[in-house]
Design a protein around this motif. Sequence first.
Motif, PDB file in Angstrom:
ATOM      1  N   ALA A   1       0.831  -1.202   0.000  1.00  0.00           N
ATOM      2  CA  ALA A   1       0.000   0.000   0.000  1.00  0.00           C
ATOM      3  C   ALA A   1       0.865   1.252   0.000  1.00  0.00           C
ATOM      4  CB  ALA A   1      -0.945   0.003   1.209  1.00  0.00           C
ATOM      5  N   GLY A   2       1.306   1.654  -1.179  1.00  0.00           N
ATOM      6  CA  GLY A   2       1.860   2.987  -1.334  1.00  0.00           C
ATOM      7  C   GLY A   2       0.699   3.963  -1.414  1.00  0.00           C
ATOM      8  N   TRP A   3       0.989   5.253  -1.557  1.00  0.00           N
ATOM      9  CA  TRP A   3      -0.121   6.209  -1.535  1.00  0.00           C
ATOM     10  C   TRP A   3      -1.095   5.955  -2.684  1.00  0.00           C
ATOM     11  CZ3 TRP A   3      -1.558   9.295  -5.516  1.00  0.00           C
ATOM     12  CH2 TRP A   3      -0.607   9.605  -6.502  1.00  0.00           C
ATOM     13  N   LYS A   4      -0.571   5.602  -3.856  1.00  0.00           N
ATOM     14  CA  LYS A   4      -1.445   5.418  -5.017  1.00  0.00           C
ATOM     15  C   LYS A   4      -2.321   4.183  -4.858  1.00  0.00           C
ATOM     16  CE  LYS A   4       0.252   6.565  -8.962  1.00  0.00           C
ATOM     17  NZ  LYS A   4       1.039   6.579 -10.224  1.00  0.00           N
ATOM     18  N   GLY A   5      -1.720   3.072  -4.435  1.00  0.00           N
ATOM     19  CA  GLY A   5      -2.493   1.863  -4.224  1.00  0.00           C
ATOM     20  C   GLY A   5      -3.471   1.991  -3.075  1.00  0.00           C
ATOM     21  N   ALA A   6      -3.037   2.664  -2.008  1.00  0.00           N
ATOM     22  CA  ALA A   6      -3.924   2.851  -0.861  1.00  0.00           C
ATOM     23  C   ALA A   6      -5.140   3.680  -1.247  1.00  0.00           C
ATOM     24  CB  ALA A   6      -3.164   3.517   0.280  1.00  0.00           C
ATOM     25  N   LEU A   7      -4.914   4.770  -1.976  1.00  0.00           N
ATOM     26  CA  LEU A   7      -6.010   5.623  -2.415  1.00  0.00           C
ATOM     27  C   LEU A   7      -6.916   4.878  -3.395  1.00  0.00           C
ATOM     28  CD1 LEU A   7      -7.306   8.455  -2.368  1.00  0.00           C
ATOM     29  CD2 LEU A   7      -5.770   9.081  -4.245  1.00  0.00           C
ATOM     30  N   GLY A   8      -6.325   4.048  -4.237  1.00  0.00           N
ATOM     31  CA  GLY A   8      -7.093   3.294  -5.216  1.00  0.00           C
ATOM     32  C   GLY A   8      -7.887   2.143  -4.627  1.00  0.00           C
ATOM     33  N   GLY A   9      -7.524   1.703  -3.406  1.00  0.00           N
ATOM     34  CA  GLY A   9      -8.285   0.659  -2.744  1.00  0.00           C
ATOM     35  C   GLY A   9      -7.647  -0.711  -2.723  1.00  0.00           C
ATOM     36  N   VAL A  10      -6.319  -0.789  -2.656  1.00  0.00           N
ATOM     37  CA  VAL A  10      -5.670  -2.102  -2.663  1.00  0.00           C
ATOM     38  C   VAL A  10      -6.035  -2.926  -1.437  1.00  0.00           C
ATOM     39  CG1 VAL A  10      -3.502  -1.334  -1.553  1.00  0.00           C
ATOM     40  CG2 VAL A  10      -3.504  -3.301  -3.133  1.00  0.00           C
ATOM     41  N   THR A  11      -6.235  -2.295  -0.289  1.00  0.00           N
ATOM     42  CA  THR A  11      -6.632  -3.065   0.895  1.00  0.00           C
ATOM     43  C   THR A  11      -8.053  -3.581   0.750  1.00  0.00           C
ATOM     44  OG1 THR A  11      -7.142  -0.964   2.023  1.00  0.00           O
ATOM     45  CG2 THR A  11      -5.004  -1.977   2.477  1.00  0.00           C
ATOM     46  N   ASP A  12      -8.939  -2.791   0.161  1.00  0.00           N
ATOM     47  CA  ASP A  12     -10.307  -3.251  -0.086  1.00  0.00           C
ATOM     48  C   ASP A  12     -10.300  -4.453  -1.032  1.00  0.00           C
ATOM     49  OD1 ASP A  12     -11.897  -0.998   1.250  1.00  0.00           O
ATOM     50  OD2 ASP A  12     -10.634   0.120  -0.137  1.00  0.00           O
ATOM     51  N   ALA A  13      -9.468  -4.389  -2.063  1.00  0.00           N
ATOM     52  CA  ALA A  13      -9.382  -5.494  -3.016  1.00  0.00           C
ATOM     53  C   ALA A  13      -8.863  -6.756  -2.345  1.00  0.00           C
ATOM     54  CB  ALA A  13      -8.470  -5.101  -4.182  1.00  0.00           C
ATOM     55  N   THR A  14      -7.939  -6.601  -1.416  1.00  0.00           N
ATOM     56  CA  THR A  14      -7.402  -7.751  -0.688  1.00  0.00           C
ATOM     57  C   THR A  14      -8.491  -8.418   0.136  1.00  0.00           C
ATOM     58  OG1 THR A  14      -5.299  -6.556  -0.536  1.00  0.00           O
ATOM     59  CG2 THR A  14      -5.536  -8.526   0.815  1.00  0.00           C
TER      60      THR A  14
END
Length: 252
Positions: A126-139
């Motif tokens: 989760a860098g800023w871009k992935g975090a903002l894009g929702g990488v944790t939600d996708a996980t």
Amino acid sequence: MTIDVVRAKSLGDIPHGFLGRRGGVSTGAYASLNVGIGSDDDPANIAENRRRATEAVLPSAKLVGLYQVHSADAVTVIEPFDDAIRPHADALVTNRPGLALGILTADCAPVLFADREAGVVGTAHAGWKGALGGVTDATVLAMEAIGAHRDRIVAAVGPCISRASYEVDDAFIRRFCEADPENERFFADGRADHYQFDLEAYVVSRLAVAGIGRIEALGLDTYTDEDRFFSYRRATHRDEPSYGRQISIIGL
């Protein structure tokens, strides 16, 4: 020097670890546990470091990693795959034993997930871009697809750049506030026209909003703790030609 394995109390006896830069065979700017396949380090050293890292967390497991692209994409792993065919994504989940899911970081936030009852684990970059894009939600969604329940999932946020070390500009804060005006609370005033961004707190907030049952933030700053962690931003500020990457691993 022994490998430095940071464990989260919330994950208990689930095999996992946030590893730092200690205990490997690399030298110079990569000293010593550099696991970054994309770095200019000796490939033989990287391979040995990745072997040591895996053995420190889940002996005899097969390490599975990604070609990380700061996306919000999660991959479900049902069998090992070689480093040469790593998917382009930023999160991994599995319910299969013997797989060590690995995420590389050098300031971004590594997040480890587990639903012990369902026997499902995951990890996200989760860098800023992935975090903002929702990488944790996708996980979380990928974990639910193979049997997890979000109210049972435990998530731990590992070593990443802290707010005091993470200066950003007006354009950066605008991205977050345009996505949600309440995101302004993750920024503190800095020097003129600049702000200090709390990546860790933002990731924790996304996990909480997603309904994760228990969240732990380790509060470790990669930028200031040079003896313990690699840092992309620290290397950039020093005009260093390259930098190492540390790994975070979880498995069953």
